[in-house]
Design a protein around this motif. Structure first.
Motif, PDB file in Angstrom:
ATOM      1  N   CYS A  23       0.826  -1.206   0.000  1.00  0.00           N
ATOM      2  CA  CYS A  23       0.000   0.000   0.000  1.00  0.00           C
ATOM      3  C   CYS A  23       0.861   1.257   0.000  1.00  0.00           C
ATOM      4  CB  CYS A  23      -0.935  -0.005   1.203  1.00  0.00           C
ATOM      5  SG  CYS A  23      -0.099  -0.135   2.785  1.00  0.00           S
ATOM      6  N   CYS A  24       2.124   1.153   0.374  1.00  0.00           N
ATOM      7  CA  CYS A  24       3.024   2.307   0.446  1.00  0.00           C
ATOM      8  C   CYS A  24       3.829   2.510  -0.832  1.00  0.00           C
ATOM      9  CB  CYS A  24       4.002   2.126   1.600  1.00  0.00           C
ATOM     10  SG  CYS A  24       3.229   1.744   3.161  1.00  0.00           S
ATOM     11  N   MET A  25       3.820   1.513  -1.704  1.00  0.00           N
ATOM     12  CA  MET A  25       4.657   1.552  -2.896  1.00  0.00           C
ATOM     13  C   MET A  25       3.981   2.174  -4.104  1.00  0.00           C
ATOM     14  SD  MET A  25       6.255  -2.224  -2.839  1.00  0.00           S
ATOM     15  CE  MET A  25       6.652  -3.009  -1.305  1.00  0.00           C
ATOM     16  N   HIS A  26       2.667   2.178  -4.121  1.00  0.00           N
ATOM     17  CA  HIS A  26       1.951   2.566  -5.347  1.00  0.00           C
ATOM     18  C   HIS A  26       0.568   3.039  -4.955  1.00  0.00           C
ATOM     19  CE1 HIS A  26       0.561   1.623  -9.546  1.00  0.00           C
ATOM     20  NE2 HIS A  26       1.746   2.130  -9.766  1.00  0.00           N
ATOM     21  N   LEU A  27       0.410   4.338  -4.626  1.00  0.00           N
ATOM     22  CA  LEU A  27      -0.873   4.814  -4.146  1.00  0.00           C
ATOM     23  C   LEU A  27      -1.293   6.116  -4.810  1.00  0.00           C
ATOM     24  CD1 LEU A  27      -0.604   6.667  -0.836  1.00  0.00           C
ATOM     25  CD2 LEU A  27       1.372   5.406  -1.624  1.00  0.00           C
ATOM     26  N   THR A  28      -2.573   6.388  -4.749  1.00  0.00           N
ATOM     27  CA  THR A  28      -3.137   7.636  -5.252  1.00  0.00           C
ATOM     28  C   THR A  28      -3.513   8.481  -4.046  1.00  0.00           C
ATOM     29  OG1 THR A  28      -4.049   6.480  -7.166  1.00  0.00           O
ATOM     30  CG2 THR A  28      -4.973   8.626  -6.660  1.00  0.00           C
ATOM     31  N   LEU A  29      -3.124   9.733  -4.061  1.00  0.00           N
ATOM     32  CA  LEU A  29      -3.470  10.645  -2.972  1.00  0.00           C
ATOM     33  C   LEU A  29      -4.691  11.465  -3.363  1.00  0.00           C
ATOM     34  CD1 LEU A  29       0.082  11.944  -1.962  1.00  0.00           C
ATOM     35  CD2 LEU A  29      -1.263  10.125  -0.896  1.00  0.00           C
ATOM     36  N   PHE A  54       6.154  13.302   2.799  1.00  0.00           N
ATOM     37  CA  PHE A  54       6.779  11.977   2.788  1.00  0.00           C
ATOM     38  C   PHE A  54       6.425  11.157   1.548  1.00  0.00           C
ATOM     39  CE2 PHE A  54       6.418  12.896   7.422  1.00  0.00           C
ATOM     40  CZ  PHE A  54       7.770  13.040   7.657  1.00  0.00           C
ATOM     41  N   PHE A  55       5.573  11.713   0.687  1.00  0.00           N
ATOM     42  CA  PHE A  55       5.183  10.983  -0.523  1.00  0.00           C
ATOM     43  C   PHE A  55       5.891  11.560  -1.735  1.00  0.00           C
ATOM     44  CE2 PHE A  55       1.753  10.436   2.510  1.00  0.00           C
ATOM     45  CZ  PHE A  55       1.646   9.058   2.518  1.00  0.00           C
ATOM     46  N   ARG A  56       6.348  10.660  -2.595  1.00  0.00           N
ATOM     47  CA  ARG A  56       7.087  11.042  -3.797  1.00  0.00           C
ATOM     48  C   ARG A  56       6.257  10.674  -5.022  1.00  0.00           C
ATOM     49  NH1 ARG A  56      11.685   7.598  -3.576  1.00  0.00           N
ATOM     50  NH2 ARG A  56      10.369   6.058  -4.541  1.00  0.00           N
ATOM     51  N   PRO A  57       6.058  11.628  -5.941  1.00  0.00           N
ATOM     52  CA  PRO A  57       5.320  11.293  -7.158  1.00  0.00           C
ATOM     53  C   PRO A  57       6.133  10.323  -8.015  1.00  0.00           C
ATOM     54  CG  PRO A  57       6.097  13.566  -7.228  1.00  0.00           C
ATOM     55  CD  PRO A  57       6.469  13.026  -5.897  1.00  0.00           C
ATOM     56  N   MET A  58       5.449   9.405  -8.638  1.00  0.00           N
ATOM     57  CA  MET A  58       6.099   8.439  -9.520  1.00  0.00           C
ATOM     58  C   MET A  58       5.885   8.881 -10.967  1.00  0.00           C
ATOM     59  SD  MET A  58       4.779   5.046  -7.501  1.00  0.00           S
ATOM     60  CE  MET A  58       5.643   3.877  -8.522  1.00  0.00           C
ATOM     61  N   ASP A  59       6.580   8.265 -11.870  1.00  0.00           N
ATOM     62  CA  ASP A  59       6.421   8.580 -13.291  1.00  0.00           C
ATOM     63  C   ASP A  59       5.299   7.764 -13.903  1.00  0.00           C
ATOM     64  OD1 ASP A  59       8.457  10.451 -13.347  1.00  0.00           O
ATOM     65  OD2 ASP A  59       9.994   8.951 -13.761  1.00  0.00           O
ATOM     66  N   ALA A  60       4.315   7.414 -13.111  1.00  0.00           N
ATOM     67  CA  ALA A  60       3.211   6.588 -13.602  1.00  0.00           C
ATOM     68  C   ALA A  60       1.884   7.229 -13.215  1.00  0.00           C
ATOM     69  CB  ALA A  60       3.311   5.187 -12.998  1.00  0.00           C
ATOM     70  N   ARG A  61       0.891   6.972 -14.043  1.00  0.00           N
ATOM     71  CA  ARG A  61      -0.467   7.446 -13.780  1.00  0.00           C
ATOM     72  C   ARG A  61      -1.430   6.301 -14.045  1.00  0.00           C
ATOM     73  NH1 ARG A  61      -1.338  13.292 -14.100  1.00  0.00           N
ATOM     74  NH2 ARG A  61       0.671  14.296 -14.221  1.00  0.00           N
ATOM     75  N   ASP A  62      -2.595   6.381 -13.421  1.00  0.00           N
ATOM     76  CA  ASP A  62      -3.607   5.358 -13.694  1.00  0.00           C
ATOM     77  C   ASP A  62      -4.351   5.716 -14.975  1.00  0.00           C
ATOM     78  OD1 ASP A  62      -5.548   7.263 -13.076  1.00  0.00           O
ATOM     79  OD2 ASP A  62      -6.265   6.226 -11.297  1.00  0.00           O
ATOM     80  N   GLU A  63      -5.333   4.897 -15.343  1.00  0.00           N
ATOM     81  CA  GLU A  63      -6.057   5.100 -16.607  1.00  0.00           C
ATOM     82  C   GLU A  63      -6.854   6.407 -16.642  1.00  0.00           C
ATOM     83  OE1 GLU A  63      -8.425   2.673 -13.779  1.00  0.00           O
ATOM     84  OE2 GLU A  63      -6.472   2.313 -14.679  1.00  0.00           O
ATOM     85  N   ASP A  64      -7.128   6.995 -15.472  1.00  0.00           N
ATOM     86  CA  ASP A  64      -7.852   8.270 -15.412  1.00  0.00           C
ATOM     87  C   ASP A  64      -6.907   9.465 -15.326  1.00  0.00           C
ATOM     88  OD1 ASP A  64     -10.472   7.147 -15.488  1.00  0.00           O
ATOM     89  OD2 ASP A  64     -10.241   6.579 -13.377  1.00  0.00           O
ATOM     90  N   GLY A  65      -5.604   9.213 -15.350  1.00  0.00           N
ATOM     91  CA  GLY A  65      -4.631  10.297 -15.309  1.00  0.00           C
ATOM     92  C   GLY A  65      -4.206  10.722 -13.925  1.00  0.00           C
ATOM     93  N   PHE A  66      -4.613   9.980 -12.896  1.00  0.00           N
ATOM     94  CA  PHE A  66      -4.227  10.325 -11.535  1.00  0.00           C
ATOM     95  C   PHE A  66      -2.785   9.886 -11.291  1.00  0.00           C
ATOM     96  CE2 PHE A  66      -8.913   9.408 -10.900  1.00  0.00           C
ATOM     97  CZ  PHE A  66      -9.280  10.730 -11.057  1.00  0.00           C
ATOM     98  N   LEU A  72       8.263   7.742   1.088  1.00  0.00           N
ATOM     99  CA  LEU A  72       9.696   7.800   1.369  1.00  0.00           C
ATOM    100  C   LEU A  72      10.061   7.126   2.688  1.00  0.00           C
ATOM    101  CD1 LEU A  72      10.276  11.524   0.322  1.00  0.00           C
ATOM    102  CD2 LEU A  72      10.836   9.468  -0.994  1.00  0.00           C
ATOM    103  N   LEU A  73       9.075   6.833   3.524  1.00  0.00           N
ATOM    104  CA  LEU A  73       9.344   6.224   4.831  1.00  0.00           C
ATOM    105  C   LEU A  73       9.388   4.694   4.776  1.00  0.00           C
ATOM    106  CD1 LEU A  73       7.038   8.455   7.067  1.00  0.00           C
ATOM    107  CD2 LEU A  73       9.492   8.700   6.634  1.00  0.00           C
ATOM    108  N   LEU A  74       9.143   4.133   3.609  1.00  0.00           N
ATOM    109  CA  LEU A  74       9.123   2.683   3.473  1.00  0.00           C
ATOM    110  C   LEU A  74      10.543   2.138   3.456  1.00  0.00           C
ATOM    111  CD1 LEU A  74       7.188   0.279   3.039  1.00  0.00           C
ATOM    112  CD2 LEU A  74       7.578   0.570   0.590  1.00  0.00           C
TER     113      LEU A  74
END
Length: 150
Positions: A23-29, A54-66, A72-74
């Motif tokens: 849940c900490c590796m790949h989430l939508t805020l 503590f959250f870092r944006p990834m170079d990925a988005r879901d199908e809706d563009g989120f 970073l604490l993981l």
């Protein structure tokens, strides 16, 4: 008459954390009820609620563009390195409102979304049992019965 209420009830989440860290590796805020699509939204969220730093944006988005984020604490072991002072989003995970946006729990997560059972299904089950129990039928509605896995 109260059909709207049944359709609006929040999903029930059961189970517990198994410490996998998925849940900490790949989430939508979510900011003010809306998933984050723009970095400007994220920057405003961090300015208003500093624990989101503590959250870092990834170079990925879901199908809706989120935008997807990672924490970073993981630690390398999949556990939180600051568990005692972790952000509120982590303390409250999984928030049942996340399902309104189509979010799913990660595979292998110790939590699960309880299957929804209609009141009439539960009532029919209780009535089928008859008067075997000493308690009146309406007192046999426990959370375990209402949200049992089928």
């Amino acid at each position: 008459m109260f059909g709207w209420l049944a359709r609006r009830r929040a999903p029930v989440v059961l189970g517990g954390c198994n410490g996998c860290g998925k849940c900490c590796m790949h989430l939508t805020l979510v900011d003010r009820g809306r998933p984050i699509k723009q970095m400007e939204q994220f920057e405003r969220l961090v300015a208003r609620e500093p624990e989101y730093r503590f959250f870092r944006p990834m170079d990925a988005r879901d199908e809706d563009g989120f935008i997807y984020f990672s924490c970073l604490l993981l630690g390398e072991d999949g556990r939180c390195t600051e568990y005692a002072s972790r952000p509120s989003i982590c303390r409250e995970y999984p928030d049942p409102s996340m399902f309104r946006f189509g979010a799913q729990l990660p595979g292998g997560c110790g939590y699960y979304r309880a299957p929804e059972r209609s009141f009439s299904d539960v009532l029919a089950e209780v009535q089928k049992e008859g008067n075997q129990a000493e308690r009146p039928w309406w007192r046999r509605f426990t959370p375990q019965r209402l949200f049992a896995r089928s």
